[in-house]
Scaffold this motif. Structure first.
Motif: not given
Length: 136
Positions: A96-113
């Motif tokens: 199977g596959y395993v994911g590791t690592g990753g850089n996170m971006e947090w957009l709180l209260g984001w405006d999709i428009d």
């Protein structure tokens, strides 16, 4: 990317996002199986709906969202967040596959428009009176 690889990327993104939320004082409830968002996160009486997206790309300038996800983030603008986890690395383990690592971006209260969106898929439904063509 195969379905098992996509699931591993999604799982890694969810794990990174959940840990981030908990580390920042949120109680986290996974709603991904039943809702139009992935987590309900609550802190100091404030509740937000969190969408999580993961990718193996180093930067995620565009993400795919369902019509229900777009509608939710429009209707509940200010009470939602988007977490994007990029640079997830995949490795094969035990068939199977395993994911590791990753850089996170947090957009709180984001405006999709504020983001551009375009439909990229359509559901096409056959009329009830259409007959199937049979080979031969």
């Amino acid at each position: 990317m195969s379905a098992p690889a996509r699931r591993a990327v999604e799982k890694r993104a969810m794990d990174v996002a959940a840990q981030f939320l908990r580390d920042n004082g949120y109680a986290v409830r996974d709603t991904s199986a039943t809702g139009s968002f992935d987590f309900e996160a609550t802190s100091a009486g404030t509740q937000i709906k969190v969408e999580v997206k993961g990718t193996t790309s180093d930067r995620a300038d565009g993400i795919m969202m369902t019509a229900n996800e777009v509608e939710l983030h429009r209707n509940e603008k200010g009470n939602t967040a988007l977490i994007i986890v990029s640079s997830i690395r995949l490795s094969e383990q035990n068939g199977g596959y395993v994911g590791t690592g990753g850089n996170m971006e947090w957009l709180l209260g984001w405006d999709i428009d504020e983001w551009s969106h375009e439909p990229t898929a359509f559901r096409v439904t056959r009329p009830a009176t259409t007959k199937s063509l049979q080979p031969g």
